[in-house]
Design a protein around this motif. Structure first.
Motif, short mmCIF file in Angstrom:
data_model
loop_
_atom_site.label_atom_id
_atom_site.label_comp_id
_atom_site.label_asym_id
_atom_site.label_seq_id
_atom_site.Cartn_x
_atom_site.Cartn_y
_atom_site.Cartn_z
N ALA A 74 15.70 0.60 16.63
CA ALA A 74 15.11 0.04 15.40
C ALA A 74 16.15 -0.02 14.29
O ALA A 74 16.26 -1.03 13.58
CB ALA A 74 13.92 0.90 14.96
N LYS A 75 16.92 1.05 14.15
CA LYS A 75 17.94 1.08 13.09
C LYS A 75 18.99 0.00 13.30
O LYS A 75 19.36 -0.70 12.36
CB LYS A 75 18.65 2.45 13.08
CG LYS A 75 18.00 3.45 12.19
CD LYS A 75 18.78 4.75 12.17
CE LYS A 75 19.86 4.75 11.10
NZ LYS A 75 20.46 6.10 10.91
N VAL A 126 10.44 -2.05 6.63
CA VAL A 126 11.73 -1.74 5.99
C VAL A 126 12.45 -3.03 5.61
O VAL A 126 13.05 -3.14 4.55
CB VAL A 126 12.61 -0.88 6.92
CG1 VAL A 126 13.98 -0.65 6.31
CG2 VAL A 126 11.94 0.46 7.20
N ASP A 171 16.77 8.09 7.96
CA ASP A 171 17.19 6.85 8.64
C ASP A 171 16.91 5.65 7.76
O ASP A 171 17.74 4.74 7.63
CB ASP A 171 16.43 6.68 9.97
CG ASP A 171 16.87 7.69 11.02
OD1 ASP A 171 18.01 8.17 10.92
OD2 ASP A 171 16.07 7.98 11.93
N VAL A 228 10.39 -1.45 11.55
CA VAL A 228 11.39 -2.49 11.28
C VAL A 228 10.85 -3.51 10.28
O VAL A 228 11.52 -3.87 9.31
CB VAL A 228 11.81 -3.18 12.60
CG1 VAL A 228 12.78 -4.30 12.32
CG2 VAL A 228 12.45 -2.17 13.53
N LEU A 268 19.18 -7.32 8.35
CA LEU A 268 19.34 -7.23 6.90
C LEU A 268 20.65 -7.88 6.43
O LEU A 268 20.72 -8.40 5.32
CB LEU A 268 19.28 -5.78 6.43
CG LEU A 268 17.90 -5.15 6.48
CD1 LEU A 268 17.91 -3.78 5.85
CD2 LEU A 268 16.86 -6.03 5.80
N ARG A 314 18.72 -2.79 14.96
CA ARG A 314 18.16 -4.13 14.74
C ARG A 314 18.00 -4.41 13.26
O ARG A 314 18.29 -5.50 12.78
CB ARG A 314 16.81 -4.24 15.46
CG ARG A 314 16.95 -4.29 16.97
CD ARG A 314 15.59 -4.33 17.64
NE ARG A 314 14.82 -5.48 17.21
CZ ARG A 314 13.52 -5.45 16.98
NH1 ARG A 314 12.85 -4.33 17.13
NH2 ARG A 314 12.90 -6.53 16.61
N LEU A 315 17.54 -3.40 12.53
CA LEU A 315 17.37 -3.57 11.08
C LEU A 315 18.69 -3.88 10.40
O LEU A 315 18.78 -4.77 9.55
CB LEU A 315 16.80 -2.28 10.49
CG LEU A 315 15.32 -2.31 10.19
CD1 LEU A 315 14.83 -0.91 9.87
CD2 LEU A 315 15.02 -3.26 9.04
N ARG A 359 11.16 13.22 18.77
CA ARG A 359 11.55 12.74 20.10
C ARG A 359 12.29 11.41 20.03
O ARG A 359 12.53 10.77 21.05
CB ARG A 359 10.35 12.68 21.03
CG ARG A 359 9.24 11.77 20.63
CD ARG A 359 8.24 11.62 21.80
NE ARG A 359 7.40 10.48 21.54
CZ ARG A 359 6.17 10.57 21.08
NH1 ARG A 359 5.63 11.74 20.80
NH2 ARG A 359 5.45 9.48 20.87
N GLY A 360 12.64 10.98 18.81
CA GLY A 360 13.49 9.79 18.67
C GLY A 360 12.74 8.48 18.76
O GLY A 360 13.32 7.43 18.98
N ASP A 361 11.41 8.54 18.57
CA ASP A 361 10.64 7.31 18.66
C ASP A 361 10.17 6.80 17.30
O ASP A 361 9.33 5.91 17.22
CB ASP A 361 9.44 7.50 19.59
CG ASP A 361 9.87 7.30 21.04
OD1 ASP A 361 10.85 6.57 21.25
OD2 ASP A 361 9.23 7.88 21.94
N MET A 362 10.65 7.42 16.23
CA MET A 362 10.33 6.90 14.91
C MET A 362 11.50 7.20 13.99
O MET A 362 12.10 8.27 14.07
CB MET A 362 9.06 7.57 14.36
CG MET A 362 8.67 7.08 12.98
SD MET A 362 7.16 7.85 12.36
CE MET A 362 5.91 6.77 13.06
N MET A 363 11.82 6.24 13.12
CA MET A 363 12.88 6.48 12.14
C MET A 363 12.42 7.54 11.16
O MET A 363 11.26 7.56 10.76
CB MET A 363 13.21 5.18 11.40
CG MET A 363 13.97 4.17 12.23
SD MET A 363 14.47 2.74 11.27
CE MET A 363 12.93 1.86 11.14
N THR A 391 17.54 6.09 21.79
CA THR A 391 16.11 6.22 21.54
C THR A 391 15.61 4.94 20.86
O THR A 391 16.39 4.15 20.34
CB THR A 391 15.82 7.40 20.60
OG1 THR A 391 16.44 7.13 19.34
CG2 THR A 391 16.35 8.70 21.16
N SER A 392 14.29 4.79 20.82
CA SER A 392 13.75 3.57 20.21
C SER A 392 13.99 3.55 18.71
O SER A 392 14.08 2.50 18.11
CB SER A 392 12.26 3.43 20.53
OG SER A 392 11.50 4.37 19.82
N SER A 393 14.13 4.73 18.09
CA SER A 393 14.43 4.72 16.65
C SER A 393 15.87 4.28 16.40
O SER A 393 16.16 3.63 15.40
CB SER A 393 14.11 6.07 16.00
OG SER A 393 15.16 6.98 16.18
N ASP A 394 16.77 4.61 17.33
CA ASP A 394 18.15 4.10 17.22
C ASP A 394 18.15 2.58 17.33
O ASP A 394 18.86 1.88 16.59
CB ASP A 394 19.04 4.66 18.35
CG ASP A 394 19.27 6.15 18.20
OD1 ASP A 394 19.21 6.64 17.06
OD2 ASP A 394 19.50 6.81 19.22
#
Lengths: 92, 259
Positions: free
Chosen positions: A16-17, B149, B189, B146, A24, A19-20, B181-185, A11-14
């Protein structure tokens, strides 16, 4: 987690994590490109006394040690891959 | 002796000023004596979020330069007797004040108030150094993005280097639907990445926009954001408060619809 999730792409949040975490690691090592270049040239200078180095194959970077190898903490680490063409055996 | 708390973030636009206004108002609701200091000299905004922009006579720089007494510059809130604002100067710049002067001022205020809340400017330059100079505790505001954070991580490092004893995180503008839906941390997270304690998760709530339009912080009302901010206030005072379920908004109707 549902079974169907196993077959889903990241997913896009994965993303993002991931990449962060990477960005970092280099931020936390507070290593500017200038400093990195200096470290690199100093390492090459020292090693060149002892060996002939393959300049094109050099890979020096700040990466990180994984949490599971380091008691639960990610830590920055200097990673260097320096191919050697010939050892110089005439060093005093 | 009161506590001096700086609200900071690194990145701009993540909700520092809104958070400062709501936390200050919320603490006043809990019958605490609170003073808010806008340290964003040249770009003041806490006055408009609080709805006090028409009452400014003197400002932070006037106090520092000795143009007025500290008491004269403090503006009493419209609704809460124990809440005051010390506005920033609009026509000066951040170098008009030094960290030492800020430290002295916050110490002086902490003798009289239970909480001194500082709204920090974005960035890590002089304004940031001024704002954190006298702080006992820092609340770092971030959003689940991103860029925000990453900046929060940098700020946390700088706070540590400046020996701020206690740093806690507020994750702002969370959207339960997108997280699902997995589109935001999620806040968890973000916590995975930043090694700090969480003190609040605030949902992205339209009521915040309305409250800012009206110049009346919504803390403590029935909106999700209002509840989230009130919970943070209670945690600041040392109370143990469980984290909100950010999906609760839908209520019975939403629950039925989901089935």
């Amino acid at each position: 987690m549902k079974l169907s999730d196993l077959f889903k792409k990241k997913t896009s949040s994965d993303i993002a994590k991931d990449r962060l975490k990477l960005v970092l690691v280099s931020d936390r090592a507070s290593c500017s490109p200038e400093l990195m270049a200096k470290i690199r040239s100093d390492i090459i200078e020292v090693l060149s006394k002892y060996a002939e180095i393959d300049m094109d194959g050099i890979d020096i970077n700040i990466t990180h040690i994984d949490a599971d190898e380091n008691g639960g903490k990610t830590a920055p680490a200097l990673y260097a891959n320096i191919p050697i063409k010939n050892m110089n055996h005439n060093v005093k | 002796m009161g506590e001096v708390i700086v609200v900071t973030s690194g990145k701009g636009g993540v909700g520092k000023t809104t958070s400062t206004a709501n936390l200050g108002t919320g603490l006043a609701k809990l019958n605490k004596k609170v003073v808010l200091i806008d340290t964003d000299i040249g770009l003041r905004n806490l006055d408009v979020v609080m709805g006090l922009e028409n009452r400014i006579v003197y400002n932070l720089v006037d106090v520092i330069e000795g143009n007025c007494k500290l008491k004269q510059a403090l503006i009493r809130d419209k609704r809460y007797e124990t809440l005051f604002l010390l506005p920033a100067a609009q026509t000066k710049d951040k170098t008009s004040v030094t960290p030492d002067q800020m430290k002295k001022l916050t110490q002086q205020l902490a003798e009289e108030f239970d909480y001194v809340l500082l709204d920090c400017p974005a960035g890590i330059e002089q304004g940031f150094k001024n704002a954190i100079a006298g702080a006992d505790r820092a609340l770092v505001v971030t959003t689940p993005e991103v860029s925000a954070v990453r900046d929060a991580d940098r700020i946390i490092g700088l706070l540590e280097a400046n020996e701020i004893k206690k740093t806690q995180l507020i994750v702002n503008r969370l959207r339960a639907e997108m997280i699902k839906r997995g589109d935001m941390m999620s806040a968890d997270d973000v916590l995975d990445i930043l090694a700090v304690e969480l003190i609040g998760q605030v949902p992205d709530d339209e009521h915040i926009v309305v409250a800012t339009n009206n110049g009346e912080p919504l803390v403590g009302d029935n909106s999700l954001a209002g509840q989230a901010y009130m919970n943070i206030c209670r945690r600041i005072t040392g109370e143990q408060v469980p984290f909100l379920d950010l999906e609760a908004k839908k209520g019975l109707f939403g629950w039925l619809k989901k089935k």
